[in-house]
Write a protein that holds these residues in place. Sequence first.
Motif, PDB file in Angstrom:
ATOM      1  N   GLY A  61      24.768  15.409   5.423  1.00  0.00           N
ATOM      2  CA  GLY A  61      24.555  15.282   6.854  1.00  0.00           C
ATOM      3  C   GLY A  61      23.839  14.029   7.283  1.00  0.00           C
ATOM      4  N   ASN A  62      23.502  13.139   6.339  1.00  0.00           N
ATOM      5  CA  ASN A  62      22.791  11.901   6.675  1.00  0.00           C
ATOM      6  C   ASN A  62      23.689  10.695   6.408  1.00  0.00           C
ATOM      7  OD1 ASN A  62      20.396  13.291   7.323  1.00  0.00           O
ATOM      8  ND2 ASN A  62      19.841  13.379   5.159  1.00  0.00           N
ATOM      9  N   ALA A  63      23.534   9.676   7.252  1.00  0.00           N
ATOM     10  CA  ALA A  63      24.308   8.442   7.102  1.00  0.00           C
ATOM     11  C   ALA A  63      23.576   7.480   6.181  1.00  0.00           C
ATOM     12  CB  ALA A  63      24.543   7.802   8.460  1.00  0.00           C
ATOM     13  N   PHE A  64      24.322   6.860   5.272  1.00  0.00           N
ATOM     14  CA  PHE A  64      23.758   5.908   4.322  1.00  0.00           C
ATOM     15  C   PHE A  64      24.590   4.633   4.349  1.00  0.00           C
ATOM     16  CE2 PHE A  64      22.459  10.023   2.759  1.00  0.00           C
ATOM     17  CZ  PHE A  64      21.142   9.836   2.392  1.00  0.00           C
ATOM     18  N   ASN A  65      23.919   3.524   4.073  1.00  0.00           N
ATOM     19  CA  ASN A  65      24.573   2.224   3.995  1.00  0.00           C
ATOM     20  C   ASN A  65      24.565   1.769   2.544  1.00  0.00           C
ATOM     21  OD1 ASN A  65      25.493  -0.414   4.270  1.00  0.00           O
ATOM     22  ND2 ASN A  65      24.520  -0.653   6.267  1.00  0.00           N
ATOM     23  N   THR A  66      25.681   1.189   2.091  1.00  0.00           N
ATOM     24  CA  THR A  66      25.793   0.785   0.691  1.00  0.00           C
ATOM     25  C   THR A  66      24.875  -0.376   0.342  1.00  0.00           C
ATOM     26  OG1 THR A  66      27.676  -0.614   1.297  1.00  0.00           O
ATOM     27  CG2 THR A  66      28.163   1.601   0.496  1.00  0.00           C
ATOM     28  N   GLU A  67      24.468  -1.173   1.355  1.00  0.00           N
ATOM     29  CA  GLU A  67      23.593  -2.311   1.092  1.00  0.00           C
ATOM     30  C   GLU A  67      22.118  -1.922   1.029  1.00  0.00           C
ATOM     31  OE1 GLU A  67      24.375  -5.241   4.002  1.00  0.00           O
ATOM     32  OE2 GLU A  67      26.451  -5.637   3.340  1.00  0.00           O
TER      33      GLU A  67
ATOM     34  N   HIS B   1      10.325  16.140  -1.042  1.00  0.00           N
ATOM     35  CA  HIS B   1      11.625  15.704  -1.580  1.00  0.00           C
ATOM     36  C   HIS B   1      11.653  14.191  -1.782  1.00  0.00           C
ATOM     37  CE1 HIS B   1      16.011  14.798  -1.332  1.00  0.00           C
ATOM     38  NE2 HIS B   1      16.074  15.873  -2.101  1.00  0.00           N
ATOM     39  N   HIS B   2      11.045  13.454  -0.840  1.00  0.00           N
ATOM     40  CA  HIS B   2      11.020  11.996  -0.958  1.00  0.00           C
ATOM     41  C   HIS B   2      10.173  11.554  -2.154  1.00  0.00           C
ATOM     42  CE1 HIS B   2      11.194   7.834   0.411  1.00  0.00           C
ATOM     43  NE2 HIS B   2       9.884   7.757   0.241  1.00  0.00           N
ATOM     44  N   LEU B   3       9.034  12.184  -2.348  1.00  0.00           N
ATOM     45  CA  LEU B   3       8.191  11.820  -3.495  1.00  0.00           C
ATOM     46  C   LEU B   3       8.874  12.150  -4.814  1.00  0.00           C
ATOM     47  CD1 LEU B   3       4.606  12.865  -2.340  1.00  0.00           C
ATOM     48  CD2 LEU B   3       5.483  10.568  -2.699  1.00  0.00           C
TER      49      LEU B   3
ATOM     50  N   PRO C 230      12.865   4.015   2.530  1.00  0.00           N
ATOM     51  CA  PRO C 230      11.530   4.367   3.036  1.00  0.00           C
ATOM     52  C   PRO C 230      11.633   5.395   4.154  1.00  0.00           C
ATOM     53  CG  PRO C 230      11.805   1.987   2.855  1.00  0.00           C
ATOM     54  CD  PRO C 230      13.157   2.582   2.665  1.00  0.00           C
ATOM     55  N   LEU C 231      10.557   6.126   4.337  1.00  0.00           N
ATOM     56  CA  LEU C 231      10.541   7.148   5.383  1.00  0.00           C
ATOM     57  C   LEU C 231      10.646   6.533   6.766  1.00  0.00           C
ATOM     58  CD1 LEU C 231       7.774   9.503   3.950  1.00  0.00           C
ATOM     59  CD2 LEU C 231      10.234   9.944   4.022  1.00  0.00           C
ATOM     60  N   GLU C 232      10.047   5.353   6.947  1.00  0.00           N
ATOM     61  CA  GLU C 232      10.081   4.717   8.260  1.00  0.00           C
ATOM     62  C   GLU C 232      11.494   4.349   8.682  1.00  0.00           C
ATOM     63  OE1 GLU C 232       6.066   4.455   6.618  1.00  0.00           O
ATOM     64  OE2 GLU C 232       8.060   3.931   5.851  1.00  0.00           O
ATOM     65  N   SER C 233      12.332   3.924   7.720  1.00  0.00           N
ATOM     66  CA  SER C 233      13.720   3.572   8.058  1.00  0.00           C
ATOM     67  C   SER C 233      14.536   4.784   8.460  1.00  0.00           C
ATOM     68  CB  SER C 233      14.382   2.878   6.866  1.00  0.00           C
ATOM     69  OG  SER C 233      14.492   3.781   5.774  1.00  0.00           O
ATOM     70  N   GLN C 234      14.070   5.980   8.123  1.00  0.00           N
ATOM     71  CA  GLN C 234      14.767   7.211   8.501  1.00  0.00           C
ATOM     72  C   GLN C 234      14.171   7.838   9.763  1.00  0.00           C
ATOM     73  OE1 GLN C 234      15.356   9.870   5.084  1.00  0.00           O
ATOM     74  NE2 GLN C 234      14.674   8.212   3.747  1.00  0.00           N
TER      75      GLN C 234
END
Length: 221
Positions: A48-54, A122-124, A60-64
Amino acid sequence: MASSDAIQVSSLPLPPMQYVNQYTDDMIRRGRAPKPPPPITDTYHMFGNAFNTEESIIRPLESQGIKRLYPLHFDRRRELKKLNQSLLANFLDLLDLLVNCPDSPRRAEKVEDLSLLFIHIHHLLNEFRPHQARETLRVMMDLQKRQRIETANRFQKHLDKVMDILQHAIQNLPEPMELDSKLMIETDLLMKQEKQDNSDSNNDSCYILDRIMCNIVDSMQ
């Protein structure tokens, strides 16, 4: 007919497990296995989340768009323990709210707090994935090293056994004097046999000539 079936199968949107089940030996031999999906070049969605290949694998949490609950420099083990304790405390608060006042607006806040705590945990844990991969690779390399050492030890044992067999065979060879005497005896026998053969051949030639002369004399009488 097979090619059209393959196009039809490959064009159907299949769930992951059904997609994998299409790659059987029979389907591949008949040419009906679906084509592999094209490589992803820009963005993709996962869980359900969008990801970029680059982007990096662990973003990081801030980018999400997620608020960070711990500082940039921290001890991951200690922070995981603190998050686990906070998770337990918020879960107990949520249970208390559901028992005493289930219609309270704080219930949605506690659910959001629990969701945020789970995201941080989950991130850690995901940040430990590179360390886990390196440790898994180290264990695999240690296993390969032990297997190669065991193979080399077995080969050395076989080599030592072969060397013992060769050494035992060399020790059982006859002495050089005994070997020379046997060769001399055989050589003498061969020389005597050769002389005898030569004498027999000479005798035979003389005997043949005598017979010829006798026949000539008999014919003249």
